[in-house]
Write a protein that holds these residues in place. Structure first.
Motif, mmCIF file in Angstrom:
data_model
loop_
_atom_site.group_PDB
_atom_site.id
_atom_site.type_symbol
_atom_site.label_atom_id
_atom_site.label_comp_id
_atom_site.label_asym_id
_atom_site.label_seq_id
_atom_site.Cartn_x
_atom_site.Cartn_y
_atom_site.Cartn_z
ATOM 1 N N TYR A 19 0.835 -1.204 0.000
ATOM 2 C CA TYR A 19 0.000 0.000 0.000
ATOM 3 C C TYR A 19 0.874 1.261 0.000
ATOM 4 O O TYR A 19 0.665 2.189 -0.800
ATOM 5 C CB TYR A 19 -0.919 -0.041 1.222
ATOM 6 N N PRO A 58 -7.623 -0.197 9.110
ATOM 7 C CA PRO A 58 -9.097 -0.282 9.102
ATOM 8 C C PRO A 58 -9.682 -0.512 10.495
ATOM 9 O O PRO A 58 -9.624 -1.619 11.039
ATOM 10 C CB PRO A 58 -9.364 -1.473 8.184
ATOM 11 N N GLU A 60 -12.702 -0.708 11.316
ATOM 12 C CA GLU A 60 -13.884 -1.567 11.303
ATOM 13 C C GLU A 60 -13.543 -3.037 11.579
ATOM 14 O O GLU A 60 -14.446 -3.852 11.792
ATOM 15 C CB GLU A 60 -14.613 -1.454 9.955
ATOM 16 N N THR A 61 -12.262 -3.362 11.620
ATOM 17 C CA THR A 61 -11.846 -4.746 11.898
ATOM 18 C C THR A 61 -11.661 -5.011 13.393
ATOM 19 O O THR A 61 -11.368 -6.136 13.790
ATOM 20 C CB THR A 61 -10.538 -5.068 11.157
ATOM 21 N N LEU A 95 -10.561 -10.313 8.203
ATOM 22 C CA LEU A 95 -11.047 -9.053 7.649
ATOM 23 C C LEU A 95 -9.946 -8.004 7.635
ATOM 24 O O LEU A 95 -9.826 -7.225 6.677
ATOM 25 C CB LEU A 95 -12.244 -8.561 8.462
ATOM 26 N N PHE A 96 -9.129 -7.968 8.689
ATOM 27 C CA PHE A 96 -8.016 -7.018 8.779
ATOM 28 C C PHE A 96 -7.062 -7.202 7.595
ATOM 29 O O PHE A 96 -6.721 -6.240 6.892
ATOM 30 C CB PHE A 96 -7.281 -7.241 10.096
ATOM 31 N N LYS A 98 -7.580 -8.767 4.711
ATOM 32 C CA LYS A 98 -8.240 -8.520 3.428
ATOM 33 C C LYS A 98 -8.418 -7.031 3.163
ATOM 34 O O LYS A 98 -8.223 -6.573 2.032
ATOM 35 C CB LYS A 98 -9.593 -9.217 3.404
ATOM 36 N N THR A 99 -8.775 -6.286 4.192
ATOM 37 C CA THR A 99 -9.027 -4.857 4.008
ATOM 38 C C THR A 99 -7.750 -4.110 3.657
ATOM 39 O O THR A 99 -7.752 -3.217 2.790
ATOM 40 C CB THR A 99 -9.665 -4.260 5.277
ATOM 41 N N ILE A 100 -6.651 -4.469 4.299
ATOM 42 C CA ILE A 100 -5.374 -3.823 3.954
ATOM 43 C C ILE A 100 -4.965 -4.183 2.527
ATOM 44 O O ILE A 100 -4.476 -3.335 1.772
ATOM 45 C CB ILE A 100 -4.274 -4.215 4.953
ATOM 46 N N GLU A 102 -6.978 -4.856 0.076
ATOM 47 C CA GLU A 102 -7.841 -4.081 -0.823
ATOM 48 C C GLU A 102 -7.337 -2.647 -0.958
ATOM 49 O O GLU A 102 -7.358 -2.068 -2.054
ATOM 50 C CB GLU A 102 -9.279 -4.104 -0.302
ATOM 51 N N LYS A 103 -6.885 -2.058 0.147
ATOM 52 C CA LYS A 103 -6.328 -0.702 0.105
ATOM 53 C C LYS A 103 -5.087 -0.671 -0.785
ATOM 54 O O LYS A 103 -4.872 0.278 -1.540
ATOM 55 C CB LYS A 103 -5.963 -0.231 1.514
ATOM 56 N N LYS A 106 -6.198 -0.898 -4.450
ATOM 57 C CA LYS A 106 -6.798 0.357 -4.896
ATOM 58 C C LYS A 106 -5.736 1.432 -5.139
ATOM 59 O O LYS A 106 -5.937 2.348 -5.940
ATOM 60 C CB LYS A 106 -7.817 0.847 -3.874
#
Length: 397
Positions: A19, A58, A60-61, A95-96, A98-100, A102-103, A106
């Motif tokens: 990232y 994130p 939200e995790t 989730l932690f 996966k979210t990183i 995805e960032k 992106k």
């Protein structure tokens, strides 16, 4: 095609490095040996509040806030240490991760799943990684390699680096069981609970995680099953193990961090884990930030000094914490159950020491514990600890 940077490992540290590098217009590819980011899961997922204050992570995790813990001696005595505010968090690790990832995507970072680096050849202007992908071998060219493959160090061992000290861990997710305090972990010390580390019970969503780490010559399942049979059955008649998973935890780091001409190592692969608790995400993220900064400089002027200086910078940033926890772990491992019971008894008699720990204690920066020494030395029962001083000195060697 020649990539600017290839990162080996798509865990949170590797993905966060991806990232950061993509944000800096570094053409980056991440190789992940599994077919899914974040799976299989290996660890508790406990992360210091500092990480969320310092890095773009994130929120939200987060599934549980932690303010402290119950620390049990071998005899069953416990010290409850709890802050007024959160000290760390329990995460949904899948989730932690996966979210990183995805960032990172992106931001322009590329991923190659089911891809395992197995070797490397170096040339004048680049290196070529040999990569196994779905049973076939492919070759990937890159200017810099960042190893974030985790504790197993499979690629590093393939290129000739040795195995480093580690613990074997196992964890159960258990339903229908409440923690003693939903804002505290429970930590159990002593030979009945673990050999070489400790056993823990942590809140996790609406259940608990029961976990342990032991020296590799022991079977962690034996200890967990004994704990359920002898301790947890007293708290709940029905113990349902919803999930079980394990892994290995590096200790006594840091290890190698730079391999000439262009390989940097970060996270668990570099032994950035606290030897006292096994936690490594926070210092792994700090290492990733430093590594990407140095890689960017290297790509701008091709001076290898930027890469070779990486270990010096990580040492300056968090090296003393790793050294301190290494010393403490060696000391703890040298103690028997009676020694531990004695330490607990003395701590329980001194409220000032416990208040100091609650006020200044920090799970990330554990050198903060040094602040208890003045109160400990002036304690009326300090003389009882004198036989342990020789043991502590040995742990410094």
């Amino acid at each position: 095609m020649i990539w600017d940077l290839v990162i080996i490992g798509g865990g949170p540290v590797g993905s966060y490095a991806g990232y950061l590098s993509a944000k800096n217009n570094i053409k980056t590819l991440i190789l992940e040996e599994h077919d899914k980011i974040g799976e299989p899961i290996h660890c508790l997922g406990k992360l210091s509040i500092h990480a969320f204050e310092e890095f773009d992570l994130p929120k939200e995790t987060i599934v549980n806030d932690l303010k402290g813990g119950y620390f049990f001696s071998p005899s069953g005595e416990y010290l409850k240490l709890k802050k007024d505010s959160s000290d760390s968090f329990i995460l949904d690790r899948i989730l932690f991760d996966k979210t990183i990832a995805e960032k990172a995507e992106k931001s322009g970072c590329s991923y190659s799943l089911n891809s395992k680096a197995i070797g490397v050849n170096h040339y004048e202007n680049h290196s070529t990684l040999m990569v196994e992908e779905k049973g076939k071998t492919k070759y990937i060219n890159t200017k810099v390699i960042l190893v974030a493959e985790g504790a197993k160090r499979q690629f590093l061992r393939k290129i000739g680096l040795k195995t480093r000290p580690y613990l074997v861990s196992l964890q159960y997710e258990i339903s229908d069981l409440n923690p003693l305090d939903k804002e505290c972990v429970e930590v159990y010390f002593g030979s009945n609970y673990s050999q070489g580390f400790f056993l823990w019970v942590s809140p996790f969503k609406n259940m608990v995680k029961l976990g342990i780490a032991v020296n590799p010559s022991y079977n962690p399942k034996v200890f967990l099953d004994n704990f359920i049979r002898n301790k947890l059955k007293e708290r709940s008649e029905k113990i349902y193990i919803e999930k079980a998973y394990g892994g290995i935890i590096p200790i006594f780091g840091p290890y190698e961090e730079f391999i000439p001409p262009n390989i940097l190592i970060v996270g668990d692969s570099a032994g950035y884990n606290k030897s006292t608790t096994g936690g490594g995400i926070y210092f792994g993220l700090k290492g990733a930030e430093i590594a990407v900064s140095q890689i960017k400089k290297y790509l701008e002027d091709n001076s290898i000094s930027h890469l070779s200086n990486y270990p010096k910078l990580t040492k300056k940033s968090f090296g003393k914490e790793l050294i301190f926890t290494k010393i403490v772990r060696k000391f703890l491992n040298s103690l028997n159950d009676n020694d531990l019971n004695l330490i607990w008894a003395i701590l329980k008699e001194n409220d000032e020491i416990l208040k100091t720990i609650e006020k200044h204690g920090d799970t990330a920066y554990q050198t903060s514990i040094i602040k208890i020494f003045p109160n400990l030395i002036t304690s009326k029962n300090f003389f009882k600890l004198l036989p342990l001083i020789k043991t502590f000195v040995k742990s410094l060697l």
